[in-house]
Design an enzyme around this catalytic site. Structure first.
Site, PDB file in Angstrom:
ATOM      1  N   THR A   1      -2.913   5.371  -4.488  1.00 24.71           N
ATOM      2  CA  THR A   1      -1.430   6.367  -3.621  1.00 24.71           C
ATOM      3  C   THR A   1      -0.214   6.078  -3.787  1.00 24.71           C
ATOM      4  OG1 THR A   1      -1.532   4.199  -1.636  1.00 24.71           O
ATOM      5  CG2 THR A   1      -2.636   5.814  -1.332  1.00 24.71           C
ATOM      6  N   THR A   2       0.070   4.866  -4.447  1.00 25.96           N
ATOM      7  CA  THR A   2       1.103   4.445  -5.503  1.00 25.96           C
ATOM      8  C   THR A   2       1.102   4.843  -6.470  1.00 25.96           C
ATOM      9  OG1 THR A   2       1.171   1.965  -4.398  1.00 25.96           O
ATOM     10  CG2 THR A   2       2.779   2.673  -5.889  1.00 25.96           C
TER      11      THR A   2
ATOM     12  N   ASP B   1      -9.183   0.516   1.209  1.00 19.82           N
ATOM     13  CA  ASP B   1      -9.001   0.252  -0.138  1.00 19.82           C
ATOM     14  C   ASP B   1     -10.381   0.244  -1.085  1.00 19.82           C
ATOM     15  OD1 ASP B   1      -6.095   1.834   0.463  1.00 19.82           O
ATOM     16  OD2 ASP B   1      -5.175   0.134  -0.631  1.00 19.82           O
TER      17      ASP B   1
ATOM     18  N   ASP C   1       0.801  -0.953  -0.188  1.00 17.17           N
ATOM     19  CA  ASP C   1      -0.029   0.039  -0.237  1.00 17.17           C
ATOM     20  C   ASP C   1       1.184   0.920   0.130  1.00 17.17           C
ATOM     21  OD1 ASP C   1      -2.355   1.728   0.640  1.00 17.17           O
ATOM     22  OD2 ASP C   1      -1.424   1.798   2.290  1.00 17.17           O
TER      23      ASP C   1
END
Length: 543
Positions: free
Chosen positions: A107-108, A407, A74
């Site tokens: 988020t990555t 998520d 994550d």
């Protein structure tokens, strides 16, 4: 002639003092060099998380100063747990945290995109283009990219019945594809969709996250994870002889302790005889019985108390057939009150039948051979409060499962708010890249160079996906891009789990439009902020 003697200041052991002149030579990075330093720091951070992108992305092991271990891919978790000194690197952490709080997923990708944009802006700086012109070109390109995505976005229709949830399940499963829990992806996708639709107000297109609680207990496997239509509390009944199950529960939710009132004075009470002690003991027992009588008189058959109570009160509760739970935390008390439509009562005098919460079943659940027990409150008066109860072999697996579930729940929430989707596997980024490159050819000003750089930076996402999946990255990207342009099909992307490129709609890989749009906007804003910083105020000593 004798050589002059040099006198050294020495300590008591005869060692010379080393005298360092304060305010020694210092340097400051300014102008283009400062910008290049910023870009270098951001690139190194993006490079760390780049390998975690996509369903074949690699996990990172994070070791805290205390020796605690986290295994995750994550992006937000990795970034928050890295110890970074550089201020621009810290800005990248805030970037992924913004994406996490706003959207919950991607988020990555947002960090990889921001790193690619800064990397391409470095080449433009070397060509003598002013940083502000680069930033303006990036913002212009961002608008083109967002409008291109909005044109190719598909709407997904959904409802509360199982047959109308197919598209939501596909999108939730896409978000879980890169996580440790992917082997139980179908189960977790179903849980995420059921949890969101249980608490969603589809008319207002709103989801109250406060009504979804995620709890976990080690032991068992990921497949044992379940959605409870009610509340799960990590407590058990206060006395081992109390019943393990209460049906048609009328719950008194108390924030006052089962103990005699204490006078708020500085005086103390001295007991000098057995008779006085017995009087005090009798007073305490009478007080407890009065409290229990008030609870029973209002019709309650279960007490949930925020505070503890001693053995005397516990014994009397058992004698009066009044099951009780003690030391229930504040957030859990509030959730129980919401779920059971009860009122939190601060004083015994305020108890009344209309303030009681109602639930069809309250039961204590055990876990195999361990002594762990938890309380499950089901068939609540308010069916909108739900709890996801995660199981896993150890704490690390449970923590990662919770992050993955967060998520997936956020992705489903985003579709409830805005039900438009674009296609994953880099398809959306290729669409935006082609649109930006085409728009750049129609612009006469110097911003066209920045726009072409933006288009190249967008290719970083499909390149990373191909690389992490073991394909030849440049060949695969070129094939996917050519296929999109030749067939005019915006759904062509990189199939990380298959063999090269494919139609992402058929592969059932979806991303919410709001997630992709937010990634583009946040990355562009960060890059603009970095390009405007040309001087590092903090000074560094040099030898």
């Amino acid at each position: 002639m004798a050589e002059p003697q040099i006198a050294y200041a020495q300590d008591e052991h005869g060692r010379p003092f080393i005298v360092v002149r304060e305010q020694g030579k210092k340097t400051r990075a300014q102008g283009i060099q400062a910008l290049k330093n910023h870009i270098s720091a951001a690139k190194s951070v993006a490079q760390i998380v780049r390998t975690s992108l996509g369903p074949r992305g690699l996990d990172k092991i994070l070791i805290s100063p205390d020796g605690d271990i986290q295994v995750t891919n994550d992006g937000a978790t990795i970034m928050q747990n890295m110890e970074l000194e550089n201020q621009i690197a810290k800005l990248m952490v805030q970037l992924s945290a913004s994406q996490d709080s706003e959207i919950g997923d991607g988020t990555t990708g947002v960090v990889v995109l921001a790193g690619a944009l800064l990397e391409h802006s470095e080449a433009l700086l070397d060509r003598g283009i002013h940083p502000i012109r680069i930033a303006d070109g990036f913002e212009r390109a961002c608008q083109v990219a967002v409008s291109a995505l909005e044109k190719v976005a598909d709407k997904v229709d959904f409802g509360k019945s199982k047959g109308e949830q197919v598209e939501l399940l596909k999108t939730a499963k896409t978000s879980l594809g890169s996580k440790i829990v992917s082997k139980a992806g179908d189960l977790f996708a179903n849980i995420a969709v059921d949890a969101v639709l249980s608490v969603a107000d589809l008319d207002r297109r709103d989801v109250d996250f406060e009504l979804i609680k995620v709890d976990g207990k080690s032991g068992g496997s990921l497949e044992d994870t379940a959605l409870v239509k009610g509340v799960v509390v990590d407590k058990d009944f206060s006395h081992p002889q109390m019943p393990r199950e209460v049906r048609n529960a009328k719950i008194a939710i108390l924030t006052c302790p089962f103990e005699p009132p204490r006078p708020k004075t500085k005086h103390k009470l001295d007991i000098t005889s057995v008779e006085e002690y017995k009087k005090l003991q009798e007073y305490e027992k009478t007080t407890f019985e009065d409290m229990i009588k008030r609870v029973k008189d209002c019709g309650a058959n279960l007490v949930i108390c925020q505070w503890g109570f001693d053995d005397e009160a516990n014994h009397l509760l058992l004698q009066h057939d009044l099951p009780a739970v003690r030391w229930v935390g504040g957030p859990e008390i509030e959730l129980i009150a919401i779920a059971t439509n009860g009122r939190i009562v601060p004083r015994f005098e305020d108890l009344s039948p209309e303030k009681l919460g109602t639930a069809g079943l309250v039961k204590e659940v055990g876990f195999g051979t361990t002594r762990d027990r938890m309380l499950v409150i089901e068939e609540c008066a308010n069916p909108r409060a739900v709890t996801v109860f995660v199981r896993g072999s150890n704490k690390m697996i449970i923590d990662e499962a919770k992050r993955a579930l967060h998520d997936a729940i956020c992705v489903v929430r985003n579709l409830v708010v805005d039900n438009r989707v674009v296609y994953g596997g880099g398809a959306a980024e290729i669409v935006a890249s082609v649109a930006v490159a085409k728009a750049a050819d129609e612009i006469a000003t110097i911003e066209q160079y920045a726009m072409r750089a933006f288009a190249s930076a967008l290719d970083a996402i499909p390149l990373a996906l191909a690389e992490n999946s073991g394909y030849a990255p440049i060949e695969t990207l070129a094939e996917a891009k050519a296929s999109q342009i030749n067939t005019n099909d915006p759904r062509i992307g990189i199939d990380c789990m298959g063999s090269g490129i494919t139609n992402m709609r058929e592969a059932r890989v979806f991303d919410p439009l709001v997630s992709k749009r937010q990634q583009l906007l946040l990355a562009t804003q960060l890059v603009r902020a970095v390009l405007k910083i040309d001087d590092v105020i903090e000074q560094h000593n040099v030898e």
